[in-house]
Write an enzyme that holds these catalytic residues in place. Structure first.
Site, PDB file in Angstrom:
ATOM      1  N   TYR A 171      43.081  60.687  73.170  1.00  0.00           N
ATOM      2  CA  TYR A 171      42.583  61.864  73.170  1.00  0.00           C
ATOM      3  C   TYR A 171      42.108  62.695  74.712  1.00  0.00           C
ATOM      4  O   TYR A 171      41.613  63.701  74.532  1.00  0.00           O
ATOM      5  CB  TYR A 171      41.354  62.352  72.172  1.00  0.00           C
ATOM      6  CG  TYR A 171      41.947  61.761  70.649  1.00  0.00           C
ATOM      7  CD1 TYR A 171      42.976  62.744  70.023  1.00  0.00           C
ATOM      8  CD2 TYR A 171      41.787  60.996  69.997  1.00  0.00           C
ATOM      9  CE1 TYR A 171      43.484  62.591  68.879  1.00  0.00           C
ATOM     10  CE2 TYR A 171      42.187  60.551  68.614  1.00  0.00           C
ATOM     11  CZ  TYR A 171      43.052  61.503  68.141  1.00  0.00           C
ATOM     12  OH  TYR A 171      43.503  61.330  67.142  1.00  0.00           O
TER      13      TYR A 171
ATOM     14  N   ARG B 116      43.852  56.797  67.961  1.00  0.00           N
ATOM     15  CA  ARG B 116      42.924  56.192  68.794  1.00  0.00           C
ATOM     16  C   ARG B 116      42.991  54.764  68.981  1.00  0.00           C
ATOM     17  O   ARG B 116      42.805  54.255  69.941  1.00  0.00           O
ATOM     18  CB  ARG B 116      41.574  56.956  68.352  1.00  0.00           C
ATOM     19  CG  ARG B 116      40.456  56.167  69.064  1.00  0.00           C
ATOM     20  CD  ARG B 116      39.123  56.696  68.407  1.00  0.00           C
ATOM     21  NE  ARG B 116      39.054  57.815  67.635  1.00  0.00           N
ATOM     22  CZ  ARG B 116      38.574  59.177  68.024  1.00  0.00           C
ATOM     23  NH1 ARG B 116      38.300  59.167  69.371  1.00  0.00           N
ATOM     24  NH2 ARG B 116      38.533  60.098  67.248  1.00  0.00           N
TER      25      ARG B 116
ATOM     26  N   CYS C   3      33.808  74.235  86.930  1.00  0.00           N
ATOM     27  CA  CYS C   3      32.911  75.371  87.156  1.00  0.00           C
ATOM     28  C   CYS C   3      32.170  75.414  85.701  1.00  0.00           C
ATOM     29  O   CYS C   3      32.086  76.470  85.183  1.00  0.00           O
ATOM     30  CB  CYS C   3      33.114  76.275  87.763  1.00  0.00           C
ATOM     31  SG  CYS C   3      33.803  76.148  89.426  1.00  0.00           S
TER      32      CYS C   3
ATOM     33  N   GLU D  20      47.764  55.864  59.547  1.00  0.00           N
ATOM     34  CA  GLU D  20      48.074  56.413  60.745  1.00  0.00           C
ATOM     35  C   GLU D  20      47.191  56.392  61.704  1.00  0.00           C
ATOM     36  O   GLU D  20      46.305  57.016  61.994  1.00  0.00           O
ATOM     37  CB  GLU D  20      48.098  57.839  60.365  1.00  0.00           C
ATOM     38  CG  GLU D  20      49.243  58.183  59.332  1.00  0.00           C
ATOM     39  CD  GLU D  20      49.204  59.681  58.753  1.00  0.00           C
ATOM     40  OE1 GLU D  20      48.063  60.220  58.749  1.00  0.00           O
ATOM     41  OE2 GLU D  20      50.211  60.140  58.238  1.00  0.00           O
ATOM     42  N   PRO D  21      47.024  55.222  62.227  1.00  0.00           N
ATOM     43  CA  PRO D  21      46.201  55.037  63.410  1.00  0.00           C
ATOM     44  C   PRO D  21      46.508  55.508  64.879  1.00  0.00           C
ATOM     45  O   PRO D  21      47.830  55.437  64.878  1.00  0.00           O
ATOM     46  CB  PRO D  21      46.070  53.384  63.854  1.00  0.00           C
ATOM     47  CG  PRO D  21      47.551  52.899  63.228  1.00  0.00           C
ATOM     48  CD  PRO D  21      47.928  53.862  62.245  1.00  0.00           C
TER      49      PRO D  21
HETATM   50  N1  LLP Z   1      46.188  61.234  60.647  1.00  0.00           N
HETATM   51  C1  LLP Z   1      45.816  62.509  60.484  1.00  0.00           C
HETATM   52  C2  LLP Z   1      46.404  63.521  59.458  1.00  0.00           C
HETATM   53  C3  LLP Z   1      44.832  62.968  61.515  1.00  0.00           C
HETATM   54  O1  LLP Z   1      44.487  64.172  61.431  1.00  0.00           O
HETATM   55  C4  LLP Z   1      44.372  62.137  62.502  1.00  0.00           C
HETATM   56  C5  LLP Z   1      43.449  62.752  63.485  1.00  0.00           C
HETATM   57  C6  LLP Z   1      44.886  60.675  62.609  1.00  0.00           C
HETATM   58  C7  LLP Z   1      45.802  60.499  61.489  1.00  0.00           C
HETATM   59  C8  LLP Z   1      44.574  59.929  63.572  1.00  0.00           C
HETATM   60  O2  LLP Z   1      43.043  59.690  63.655  1.00  0.00           O
HETATM   61  P1  LLP Z   1      42.653  58.352  64.699  1.00  0.00           P
HETATM   62  O3  LLP Z   1      43.142  57.366  64.240  1.00  0.00           O
HETATM   63  O4  LLP Z   1      43.226  58.799  65.885  1.00  0.00           O
HETATM   64  O5  LLP Z   1      41.421  58.549  64.775  1.00  0.00           O
HETATM   65  N2  LLP Z   1      40.356  64.847  69.403  1.00  0.00           N
HETATM   66  C9  LLP Z   1      39.421  63.981  68.646  1.00  0.00           C
HETATM   67  C10 LLP Z   1      39.878  63.104  67.404  1.00  0.00           C
HETATM   68  C11 LLP Z   1      40.943  64.187  66.421  1.00  0.00           C
HETATM   69  C12 LLP Z   1      41.584  63.527  65.241  1.00  0.00           C
HETATM   70  C13 LLP Z   1      42.435  64.489  64.529  1.00  0.00           C
HETATM   71  N3  LLP Z   1      43.056  63.875  63.703  1.00  0.00           N
HETATM   72  C14 LLP Z   1      38.629  63.237  69.361  1.00  0.00           C
HETATM   73  O6  LLP Z   1      39.048  63.053  70.531  1.00  0.00           O
HETATM   74  O7  LLP Z   1      37.804  62.206  68.957  1.00  0.00           O
END
Ligand code: LLP
Length: 437
Positions: A395, A298, A366, A295-296
């Protein structure tokens, strides 16, 4: 900073003859003039190439794999359709993300519904749409979903989110697979064992596999192999009780480059570790070959997106600091304030000039914490210059807010010299739409 080989900018980024940053064949200064700033620019080529890289690198090592795009990183109709066209599934975490998936007719069997506190109306929506998998995160949800499916005379396919107790060394706010986390059933406490037994005996649920997600962004490979080993070893104990592992998901969390000093592993490196650990342990433990679901989020959208801001005023505090104010900030990108996330920036309007100034780039909100980049070297900035922050695709828009009643930015998609609006800029009227006067 020069952007060549930095790995931070979209693949189509270039400096054009006018000495300006170009993305997808579009001059970013012209985009800023046409659509206004702050502006988020997504490069379609980079998006599609990242989708293909994930699908290809996993499929070549583990044929029965599915790449489900973690839509929390940024979902809108254009992005969702690209993910679908490129053969990805969709990971959603709310009724809203599910509703958007449904609005673009994302095939429900390719949707994975996550979340640590799904509500009854959200689960009803999921069953109405026929989502492929609900990834159950708590005993409360297990009971609620079993009853709901039963009341409709249905059997719902589920996965259980397990918490393996492995630290991926991410920011504390984005670490999820450790013992002290609100997410998932802990292997260590015995809750995971209990959840598996309850799921196996729930009359209206079919347990097709298990999932974990360690955190984000994970720059190390080892936490994945340790956690895969831990979880597969753990679930192998339940074979005699009827657990047939048809699907296995080690989540997402793959890193991208934000600053040059911290390059991420390649997609192929993640794929190699995950595919070989999964295949190897499944073989050792006679677990067959479950479908592998990654599940990518980012890493699919992050590099494709660049934020453009216009430079406003400068405040010099002799011997202390030079603040340069931009027309966006924590309302469109909360990540620096929330996670001390670091970014780089370039002067899009004068790319060939050398750095001669150390400045702190701040937003217009602010709050003293509204700092986008602290102490960055740039050419001397002048009012009206267009500044570009790369690696802004993940994000930032989804976590944006109307703080101080600032409208959220427009978003454009660029490809082959063409720019199309994929989200218009919010208006003051939009922000007042839900108010009762
Ligand atoms: N699968 C699950 C169950 C997750 O909780 C997440 C992210 C992903 C996949 C995807 O993760 P990624 O591949 O995008 O790293 N707002 C934070 C990141 C929070 C991620 C939450 N879960 C930031 O801006 O760094």
């Amino acid at each position: 900073m020069t952007f060549e080989n930095s790995g931070l900018f979209p693949l189509t980024a270039a400096v054009n003859e006018a000495g300006r940053l170009e993305i997808g064949g579009c001059d970013t200064v012209a985009l800023a003039a046409e659509f206004g700033t702050p502006l988020y620019v997504y490069d379609e080529d980079t998006l599609r190439r990242m989708c293909r890289e994930f699908v290809g690198e996993f499929a070549s090592r583990y044929p029965d794999s599915l790449v489900a795009y973690a839509s929390k990183a940024f979902l809108n109709p254009a992005i969702g359709r690209i993910a679908l066209e490129e053969g990805l599934g969709l990971d959603v975490v709310s009724g809203g993300e599910l509703a958007l998936g449904r609005a673009i007719a994302f095939p429900p069997d390719l949707i994975y519904f996550h979340g640590n506190n799904k509500t009854l109306p959200e689960l009803e929506l999921a069953l109405d749409y026929g989502v492929g998998r609900v990834v159950v995160d708590s005993f409360h949800e297990l009971r609620m979903l079993d009853e709901l499916a039963g009341s409709r005379g249905e059997v719902q396919d589920i996965m259980l989110r397990l918490s393996p107790g492995v630290d991926p060394h991410t920011h504390v706010h984005t670490t999820t697979g450790i013992l002290d986390s609100k997410f998932g059933f802990s292997v260590e406490t015995g809750h995971a064992a209990l959840a598996i037994r309850q799921a196996l005996t729930a009359p209206n649920l079919d347990l097709v596999g298990v999932h974990f997600h360690l955190g984000s962004p994970i720059f190390e490979l080892e936490p994945f192999s340790i956690a895969i080993d831990t979880v597969l070893t753990f679930v192998s104990q339940f074979k005699d009780e009827g657990l047939e592992l048809r699907e296995f998901s080690p989540g997402g969390g793959f890193a991208i480059g934000y600053v040059r000093e911290q390059p991420p592993p390649a997609v192929a490196d993640y794929a190699q570790v995950i595919a070989s650990a999964t295949r190897g342990r499944c073989a050792d433990l006679s677990l067959g070959t479950p479908r592998l679901v990654v599940e990518p989020g980012r890493s699919v959208v992050g590099r494709a997106g660049v934020a453009l801001y216009s430079v406003g005023g400068t405040k010099d505090i002799p011997t202390v600091r030079r603040y340069v104010s931009l027309d966006g900030g924590m309302g469109d990108n909360i990540r620096p304030a929330l996670y001390e996330a670091r970014y780089e920036a370039v002067l899009a309007s004068r790319m060939n000039e050398s750095p001669e100034d150390t400045v702190t780039l701040v937003g217009k909100y602010c709050e003293s914490g509204d700092v986008l980049i602290r102490d960055i070297e740039l050419p001397t900035l002048a009012e009206g210059d267009v500044l570009a922050i790369p690696s802004s695709g993940a994000y930032a828009p989804p976590m944006s807010s109307n703080y101080n009643l600032n409208p959220r930015p427009a978003i454009v998609m660029v490809t082959d010299g063409d720019a199309r609006l994929i989200r218009r800029r919010e208006t003051f009227e939009d922000m007042m739409r839900t108010e009762v006067f």
